[in-house]
Design a protein around this motif. Structure first.
Motif, PDB file in Angstrom:
ATOM      1  N   VAL A 258      16.596  13.973  72.816  1.00  0.00           N
ATOM      2  CA  VAL A 258      16.236  12.925  71.859  1.00  0.00           C
ATOM      3  C   VAL A 258      15.239  13.579  71.025  1.00  0.00           C
ATOM      4  N   GLY A 259      15.007  13.060  69.862  1.00  0.00           N
ATOM      5  CA  GLY A 259      14.575  13.878  68.753  1.00  0.00           C
ATOM      6  C   GLY A 259      13.212  14.501  68.949  1.00  0.00           C
ATOM      7  N   GLY A 260      12.845  15.507  68.136  1.00  0.00           N
ATOM      8  CA  GLY A 260      11.574  16.193  68.287  1.00  0.00           C
ATOM      9  C   GLY A 260      10.686  16.103  67.057  1.00  0.00           C
ATOM     10  N   ARG A 261      10.686  14.959  66.330  1.00  0.00           N
ATOM     11  CA  ARG A 261       9.849  14.824  65.148  1.00  0.00           C
ATOM     12  C   ARG A 261       8.377  14.709  65.531  1.00  0.00           C
ATOM     13  N   ASP A 262       7.525  15.037  64.599  1.00  0.00           N
ATOM     14  CA  ASP A 262       6.095  14.931  64.819  1.00  0.00           C
ATOM     15  C   ASP A 262       5.712  13.470  65.031  1.00  0.00           C
ATOM     16  N   PRO A 263       4.885  13.140  66.038  1.00  0.00           N
ATOM     17  CA  PRO A 263       4.545  11.744  66.317  1.00  0.00           C
ATOM     18  C   PRO A 263       3.952  11.006  65.129  1.00  0.00           C
ATOM     19  N   GLU A 264       3.037  11.642  64.396  1.00  0.00           N
ATOM     20  CA  GLU A 264       2.439  10.964  63.254  1.00  0.00           C
ATOM     21  C   GLU A 264       3.470  10.718  62.164  1.00  0.00           C
ATOM     22  N   GLN A 265       4.370  11.669  61.966  1.00  0.00           N
ATOM     23  CA  GLN A 265       5.429  11.474  60.989  1.00  0.00           C
ATOM     24  C   GLN A 265       6.330  10.313  61.395  1.00  0.00           C
ATOM     25  N   GLU A 266       6.614  10.203  62.700  1.00  0.00           N
ATOM     26  CA  GLU A 266       7.458   9.117  63.177  1.00  0.00           C
ATOM     27  C   GLU A 266       6.798   7.770  62.901  1.00  0.00           C
ATOM     28  N   ALA A 267       5.503   7.686  63.166  1.00  0.00           N
ATOM     29  CA  ALA A 267       4.804   6.425  62.942  1.00  0.00           C
ATOM     30  C   ALA A 267       4.814   6.057  61.461  1.00  0.00           C
ATOM     31  N   LEU A 268       4.573   7.054  60.601  1.00  0.00           N
ATOM     32  CA  LEU A 268       4.600   6.794  59.170  1.00  0.00           C
ATOM     33  C   LEU A 268       5.988   6.387  58.703  1.00  0.00           C
ATOM     34  N   LEU A 269       7.016   7.038  59.259  1.00  0.00           N
ATOM     35  CA  LEU A 269       8.385   6.694  58.909  1.00  0.00           C
ATOM     36  C   LEU A 269       8.683   5.254  59.270  1.00  0.00           C
ATOM     37  N   ALA A 270       8.304   4.857  60.482  1.00  0.00           N
ATOM     38  CA  ALA A 270       8.572   3.485  60.912  1.00  0.00           C
ATOM     39  C   ALA A 270       7.887   2.478  60.002  1.00  0.00           C
ATOM     40  N   GLU A 271       6.646   2.769  59.613  1.00  0.00           N
ATOM     41  CA  GLU A 271       5.933   1.848  58.739  1.00  0.00           C
ATOM     42  C   GLU A 271       6.578   1.787  57.364  1.00  0.00           C
ATOM     43  N   SER A 272       7.123   2.915  56.894  1.00  0.00           N
ATOM     44  CA  SER A 272       7.671   2.967  55.549  1.00  0.00           C
ATOM     45  C   SER A 272       8.919   2.122  55.385  1.00  0.00           C
ATOM     46  N   VAL A 273       9.594   1.829  56.470  1.00  0.00           N
ATOM     47  CA  VAL A 273      10.833   1.066  56.356  1.00  0.00           C
ATOM     48  C   VAL A 273      10.570  -0.338  55.856  1.00  0.00           C
ATOM     49  N   GLY A 274       9.421  -0.940  56.214  1.00  0.00           N
ATOM     50  CA  GLY A 274       9.007  -2.186  55.593  1.00  0.00           C
ATOM     51  C   GLY A 274       9.421  -3.435  56.328  1.00  0.00           C
TER      52      GLY A 274
ATOM     53  N   PHE B 210      15.442   7.493  63.959  1.00  0.00           N
ATOM     54  CA  PHE B 210      14.759   8.554  64.695  1.00  0.00           C
ATOM     55  C   PHE B 210      15.672   9.730  65.015  1.00  0.00           C
ATOM     56  N   ALA B 211      16.897   9.740  64.459  1.00  0.00           N
ATOM     57  CA  ALA B 211      17.799  10.891  64.542  1.00  0.00           C
ATOM     58  C   ALA B 211      18.114  11.327  65.964  1.00  0.00           C
ATOM     59  N   VAL B 212      18.175  10.379  66.897  1.00  0.00           N
ATOM     60  CA  VAL B 212      18.620  10.687  68.261  1.00  0.00           C
ATOM     61  C   VAL B 212      20.147  10.724  68.251  1.00  0.00           C
ATOM     62  N   SER B 213      20.738  11.699  68.907  1.00  0.00           N
ATOM     63  CA  SER B 213      22.189  11.861  68.847  1.00  0.00           C
ATOM     64  C   SER B 213      22.914  10.749  69.602  1.00  0.00           C
TER      65      SER B 213
END
Length: 288
Positions: free
Chosen positions: A93-109, A133-136
């Protein structure tokens, strides 16, 4: 530093990403925190030495925790959302940076947050893990107790519902299609810098075994690595929708040889390449 301290540190590094997943699943910050805490308790009781990929294990576990909570809430209120939303297993399951993931989730609105509550629990989990989160699909399948093709169909159904009802630009299929078309053009023309710009820094490229035999790579991570792989390629690729996702296909002598699906938020965060003939037959491909 003790083994326990190392485990705590590793978990805390993943906490923002896990909370982002749980927040999108449960729609409540307090419930998300509880789900993350439950995940920690499961980790503390697990055989850590047997875990090969800790971020993936944690993503799977927090997904299961959230799914259990959603199903429990649905059962308590005698709601039929799960049955209506999930559909039969064969229908589907994906390996994105934790802070980037949090920002991504917030950006969705907030608009997408409201839409997610209209999905059944399994649909919501599949959509959140894969499209956000790009999990396969292969990693998601055991979490929801479905086959990989069934998970693909669940994701496609959820995606259509979200795109139909959400006004959020992140979920806009027209904008996503433009990003993919720009990527394909940059790939064909060998514009490496443009490829890097269109890719998320933590993008994940995955290919099935058949695609690997054709010269692909099973998994690559990072914008520079993925851009280097695609630089000068995509000569025969034409835009298409793959299971509702913007993507591309490679057709040779009237036969589809490859299908590429792209997961797009602000940039491309995931690319999946399918070449197995049986898998290709099960995909919903719309060329043009």
């Amino acid at each position: 530093m003790s083994d326990t301290d190392l485990l705590v540190r590793s978990f805390e590094e993943q906490r923002p990403r896990l909370r982002a997943v749980a927040q999108r699943m449960l729609g409540s910050g307090a419930e998300a925190d509880d789900a993350v805490q439950d995940t920690w308790l499961r980790l503390s009781r697990a055989d850590v030495d047997a875990i090969d990929n800790l971020p993936g294990w944690l993503t799977t576990t927090v997904g299961r925790v959230c799914l259990d909570r959603l199903r429990s809430a649905s059962s308590r209120h005698e709601e039929a959302t799960d049955e209506a939303g999930d559909g039969p297993a064969g229908e589907a399951v994906g390996g994105r940076d934790p802070e980037q993931e949090a920002l991504l989730a917030e950006s969705v609105g907030q608009a997408l947050e409201v839409v997610l509550t209209t999905l059944g629990p399994t649909e919501r989990l599949v959509f959140v893990l894969h499209d956000m989160f790009a999990v396969s699909f292969e990693e998601i399948a055991p979490v929801v107790d479905r086959t990989t093709p069934a998970v693909r169909q669940i994701a496609s159904r959820a995606r259509r519902r979200v795109q139909t009802r959400s006004a959020d630009p992140v979920a806009d299929p027209v904008r996503q299609r433009r990003v993919v078309e720009a990527f394909l053009t940059a790939s064909r023309e060998g514009r490496f810098d443009d490829l890097v710009t269109l890719l998320d820094p933590y993008v994940v490229l995955r290919a099935d075994a058949a695609a690997v035999r054709m010269g692909g790579t099973a998994e690559s991570r990072g914008s520079s690595v993925v851009a280097d792989f695609f630089n000068g390629r995509a000569q025969a690729a034409v835009p298409a929708f793959v299971d509702g996702l913007p993507g591309a296909v490679v057709v040779v002598d009237g036969r589809t040889r490859l299908a590429l699906s792209f997961t797009v938020t602000d940039r491309i965060i995931g690319i999946e390449v399918v070449a197995d003939p049986e898998q290709l037959r099960q995909l919903d491909l719309v060329v043009g």
